[in-house]
Scaffold this motif. Structure first.
Motif, PDB file in Angstrom:
ATOM      1  N   VAL A 106       0.895  -1.158   0.000  1.00 41.43           N
ATOM      2  CA  VAL A 106       0.000   0.000   0.000  1.00 41.43           C
ATOM      3  C   VAL A 106       0.928   1.201   0.000  1.00 41.43           C
ATOM      4  O   VAL A 106       1.788   1.334   0.872  1.00 41.43           O
ATOM      5  N   GLU A 107       0.792   2.055  -0.987  1.00 34.33           N
ATOM      6  CA  GLU A 107       1.743   3.161  -1.139  1.00 34.33           C
ATOM      7  C   GLU A 107       1.062   4.314  -1.856  1.00 34.33           C
ATOM      8  O   GLU A 107       0.324   4.104  -2.825  1.00 34.33           O
ATOM      9  N   HIS A 108       1.323   5.535  -1.381  1.00 40.45           N
ATOM     10  CA  HIS A 108       0.757   6.720  -2.014  1.00 40.45           C
ATOM     11  C   HIS A 108       1.770   7.457  -2.879  1.00 40.45           C
ATOM     12  O   HIS A 108       1.392   8.297  -3.683  1.00 40.45           O
ATOM     13  N   ASP A 109       3.036   7.149  -2.739  1.00 39.77           N
ATOM     14  CA  ASP A 109       4.091   7.768  -3.539  1.00 39.77           C
ATOM     15  C   ASP A 109       4.150   7.034  -4.881  1.00 39.77           C
ATOM     16  O   ASP A 109       4.596   5.896  -4.962  1.00 39.77           O
ATOM     17  N   MET A 110       3.700   7.709  -5.923  1.00 42.26           N
ATOM     18  CA  MET A 110       3.606   7.070  -7.231  1.00 42.26           C
ATOM     19  C   MET A 110       4.973   6.668  -7.792  1.00 42.26           C
ATOM     20  O   MET A 110       5.081   5.700  -8.530  1.00 42.26           O
ATOM     21  N   GLY A 111       6.028   7.390  -7.405  1.00 42.96           N
ATOM     22  CA  GLY A 111       7.374   6.994  -7.820  1.00 42.96           C
ATOM     23  C   GLY A 111       7.736   5.625  -7.265  1.00 42.96           C
ATOM     24  O   GLY A 111       8.341   4.791  -7.956  1.00 42.96           O
ATOM     25  N   VAL A 112       7.347   5.379  -6.033  1.00 44.04           N
ATOM     26  CA  VAL A 112       7.593   4.078  -5.406  1.00 44.04           C
ATOM     27  C   VAL A 112       6.740   3.014  -6.083  1.00 44.04           C
ATOM     28  O   VAL A 112       7.226   1.929  -6.435  1.00 44.04           O
ATOM     29  N   VAL A 113       5.473   3.317  -6.290  1.00 47.13           N
ATOM     30  CA  VAL A 113       4.564   2.362  -6.921  1.00 47.13           C
ATOM     31  C   VAL A 113       5.099   1.955  -8.288  1.00 47.13           C
ATOM     32  O   VAL A 113       5.233   0.764  -8.589  1.00 47.13           O
ATOM     33  N   PHE A 114       5.423   2.940  -9.122  1.00 45.91           N
ATOM     34  CA  PHE A 114       5.888   2.627 -10.469  1.00 45.91           C
ATOM     35  C   PHE A 114       7.280   2.012 -10.454  1.00 45.91           C
ATOM     36  O   PHE A 114       7.650   1.284 -11.374  1.00 45.91           O
ATOM     37  N   GLY A 115       8.055   2.265  -9.401  1.00 45.77           N
ATOM     38  CA  GLY A 115       9.383   1.664  -9.281  1.00 45.77           C
ATOM     39  C   GLY A 115       9.361   0.215  -8.852  1.00 45.77           C
ATOM     40  O   GLY A 115      10.310  -0.525  -9.100  1.00 45.77           O
ATOM     41  N   LEU A 116       8.290  -0.220  -8.215  1.00 47.22           N
ATOM     42  CA  LEU A 116       8.222  -1.580  -7.673  1.00 47.22           C
ATOM     43  C   LEU A 116       7.266  -2.514  -8.401  1.00 47.22           C
ATOM     44  O   LEU A 116       7.504  -3.713  -8.476  1.00 47.22           O
ATOM     45  N   ALA A 117       6.174  -1.988  -8.909  1.00 50.45           N
ATOM     46  CA  ALA A 117       5.052  -2.836  -9.310  1.00 50.45           C
ATOM     47  C   ALA A 117       5.149  -3.423 -10.712  1.00 50.45           C
ATOM     48  O   ALA A 117       5.590  -2.761 -11.644  1.00 50.45           O
ATOM     49  N   ASP A 118       4.697  -4.669 -10.799  1.00 58.40           N
ATOM     50  CA  ASP A 118       4.457  -5.304 -12.095  1.00 58.40           C
ATOM     51  C   ASP A 118       3.007  -5.066 -12.500  1.00 58.40           C
ATOM     52  O   ASP A 118       2.684  -4.959 -13.667  1.00 58.40           O
ATOM     53  N   LYS A 119       2.134  -5.023 -11.484  1.00 61.48           N
ATOM     54  CA  LYS A 119       0.711  -4.744 -11.669  1.00 61.48           C
ATOM     55  C   LYS A 119       0.307  -3.748 -10.589  1.00 61.48           C
ATOM     56  O   LYS A 119       0.801  -3.784  -9.473  1.00 61.48           O
ATOM     57  N   ILE A 120      -0.621  -2.873 -10.939  1.00 57.73           N
ATOM     58  CA  ILE A 120      -1.089  -1.848 -10.002  1.00 57.73           C
ATOM     59  C   ILE A 120      -2.609  -1.893  -9.950  1.00 57.73           C
ATOM     60  O   ILE A 120      -3.276  -1.930 -10.989  1.00 57.73           O
ATOM     61  N   ALA A 121      -3.130  -1.867  -8.728  1.00 55.77           N
ATOM     62  CA  ALA A 121      -4.573  -1.715  -8.525  1.00 55.77           C
ATOM     63  C   ALA A 121      -4.781  -0.305  -7.992  1.00 55.77           C
ATOM     64  O   ALA A 121      -4.156   0.088  -7.017  1.00 55.77           O
ATOM     65  N   VAL A 122      -5.643   0.448  -8.641  1.00 55.08           N
ATOM     66  CA  VAL A 122      -5.955   1.809  -8.203  1.00 55.08           C
ATOM     67  C   VAL A 122      -7.344   1.780  -7.574  1.00 55.08           C
ATOM     68  O   VAL A 122      -8.314   1.352  -8.207  1.00 55.08           O
ATOM     69  N   VAL A 123      -7.401   2.222  -6.314  1.00 55.43           N
ATOM     70  CA  VAL A 123      -8.649   2.205  -5.568  1.00 55.43           C
ATOM     71  C   VAL A 123      -9.068   3.649  -5.270  1.00 55.43           C
ATOM     72  O   VAL A 123      -8.276   4.433  -4.771  1.00 55.43           O
ATOM     73  N   VAL A 124     -10.298   3.971  -5.603  1.00 58.87           N
ATOM     74  CA  VAL A 124     -10.861   5.294  -5.325  1.00 58.87           C
ATOM     75  C   VAL A 124     -12.180   5.077  -4.603  1.00 58.87           C
ATOM     76  O   VAL A 124     -13.062   4.379  -5.118  1.00 58.87           O
ATOM     77  N   TYR A 125     -12.294   5.657  -3.409  1.00 59.18           N
ATOM     78  CA  TYR A 125     -13.493   5.515  -2.587  1.00 59.18           C
ATOM     79  C   TYR A 125     -13.915   4.047  -2.438  1.00 59.18           C
ATOM     80  O   TYR A 125     -15.082   3.703  -2.546  1.00 59.18           O
ATOM     81  N   GLY A 126     -12.926   3.177  -2.228  1.00 60.87           N
ATOM     82  CA  GLY A 126     -13.200   1.766  -1.987  1.00 60.87           C
ATOM     83  C   GLY A 126     -13.487   0.936  -3.219  1.00 60.87           C
ATOM     84  O   GLY A 126     -13.761  -0.253  -3.121  1.00 60.87           O
ATOM     85  N   GLU A 127     -13.414   1.534  -4.393  1.00 61.17           N
ATOM     86  CA  GLU A 127     -13.695   0.817  -5.636  1.00 61.17           C
ATOM     87  C   GLU A 127     -12.432   0.741  -6.485  1.00 61.17           C
ATOM     88  O   GLU A 127     -11.730   1.745  -6.674  1.00 61.17           O
ATOM     89  N   VAL A 128     -12.145  -0.462  -7.009  1.00 63.35           N
ATOM     90  CA  VAL A 128     -11.004  -0.632  -7.905  1.00 63.35           C
ATOM     91  C   VAL A 128     -11.399  -0.069  -9.264  1.00 63.35           C
ATOM     92  O   VAL A 128     -12.345  -0.545  -9.890  1.00 63.35           O
ATOM     93  N   ILE A 129     -10.688   0.981  -9.693  1.00 59.65           N
ATOM     94  CA  ILE A 129     -11.013   1.590 -10.989  1.00 59.65           C
ATOM     95  C   ILE A 129     -10.044   1.155 -12.080  1.00 59.65           C
ATOM     96  O   ILE A 129     -10.303   1.369 -13.252  1.00 59.65           O
ATOM     97  N   ALA A 130      -8.926   0.541 -11.680  1.00 62.77           N
ATOM     98  CA  ALA A 130      -7.974   0.042 -12.668  1.00 62.77           C
ATOM     99  C   ALA A 130      -7.101  -1.022 -12.023  1.00 62.77           C
ATOM    100  O   ALA A 130      -6.732  -0.911 -10.853  1.00 62.77           O
ATOM    101  N   PHE A 131      -6.779  -2.059 -12.788  1.00 59.85           N
ATOM    102  CA  PHE A 131      -5.832  -3.084 -12.364  1.00 59.85           C
ATOM    103  C   PHE A 131      -5.105  -3.537 -13.613  1.00 59.85           C
ATOM    104  O   PHE A 131      -5.672  -4.220 -14.463  1.00 59.85           O
ATOM    105  N   ASP A 132      -3.838  -3.115 -13.738  1.00 64.43           N
ATOM    106  CA  ASP A 132      -3.110  -3.390 -14.971  1.00 64.43           C
ATOM    107  C   ASP A 132      -1.614  -3.135 -14.758  1.00 64.43           C
ATOM    108  O   ASP A 132      -1.181  -2.869 -13.643  1.00 64.43           O
ATOM    109  N   THR A 133      -0.873  -3.160 -15.844  1.00 67.00           N
ATOM    110  CA  THR A 133       0.565  -2.866 -15.790  1.00 67.00           C
ATOM    111  C   THR A 133       0.761  -1.393 -15.465  1.00 67.00           C
ATOM    112  O   THR A 133      -0.151  -0.577 -15.689  1.00 67.00           O
TER     113      THR A 133
END
Length: 184
Positions: free
Chosen positions: A130-157
């Motif tokens: 769980v991370e809010h720093d997008m530099g960290v997220v993009f530096g670590l992740a193979d896949k990213i789930a984006v959650v807004v108000y408890g709803e997953v709006i994207a799950f992809d590379t």
């Protein structure tokens, strides 16, 4: 919690959780002792537990704190304490590692080094962070789930998430495409 850990899941908390009055080595050895199945006893001398001591020393090198081996954990810098906590987290050999805001409170250079460390120590494992720093997220992740108000709006590379109009709108107020087309 210990049963979950023994099934192969380990986590690190947002707030550093180490033994401040134990040395760096002793913190790691505590984690290793449980992972190797040792039970605490007054009849065994810890210095004689070769396998536990060797594994703790390997972890010290892996997290780059071998030169701080005998320093009390409370005397480490914040970033070093976080590295120690990562060492404690991976000591048990879990296959799934959960990290909550692993770089919170770190400088840009500390964050960069820490991303590299996390990548190194989680090779061959599943990492969920769980991370809010997008530099960290993009530096670590193979896949990213984006959650807004408890709803997953994207799950992809990372690339697809970065280009996703819903993600851009949620975090920037409008999509890049709208901006380029003369929208708001």
């Amino acid at each position: 919690p210990y049963e979950i850990n023994r099934m192969g899941l380990a986590r690190s908390f947002q707030i550093t959780n180490i033994f401040p009055k134990l040395s760096v080595f002793e913190n790691l050895r505590c984690a290793v002792l449980w992972s190797l199945g040792y039970k605490y006893t007054f009849f065994k001398f810890l210095s004689g537990l070769k396998d536990a001591n060797e594994r703790a020393d390997q972890l010290l090198e892996m997290i780059r704190l071998d030169k701080k081996r005998d320093i009390l954990a409370m005397n480490l810098t914040y970033a070093e304490q976080r590295a120690l906590e990562i060492g404690v987290t991976i000591a048990g050999g879990a296959d799934v590692i959960l990290l909550d805001e692993p770089t919170a409170g770190m400088s840009k250079s500390e964050t960069s080094r820490f991303i590299h460390l996390i990548k190194e120590v989680t090779v061959g494992k599943t990492l969920l962070t769980v991370e809010h720093d997008m530099g960290v997220v993009f530096g670590l992740a193979d896949k990213i789930a984006v959650v807004v108000y408890g709803e997953v709006i994207a799950f992809d590379t990372p690339e697809a998430v970065r280009a996703n109009a819903k993600v851009q709108e949620a975090y920037l107020g409008s999509s890049v495409a709208d901006s380029q087309a003369g929208g708001h």
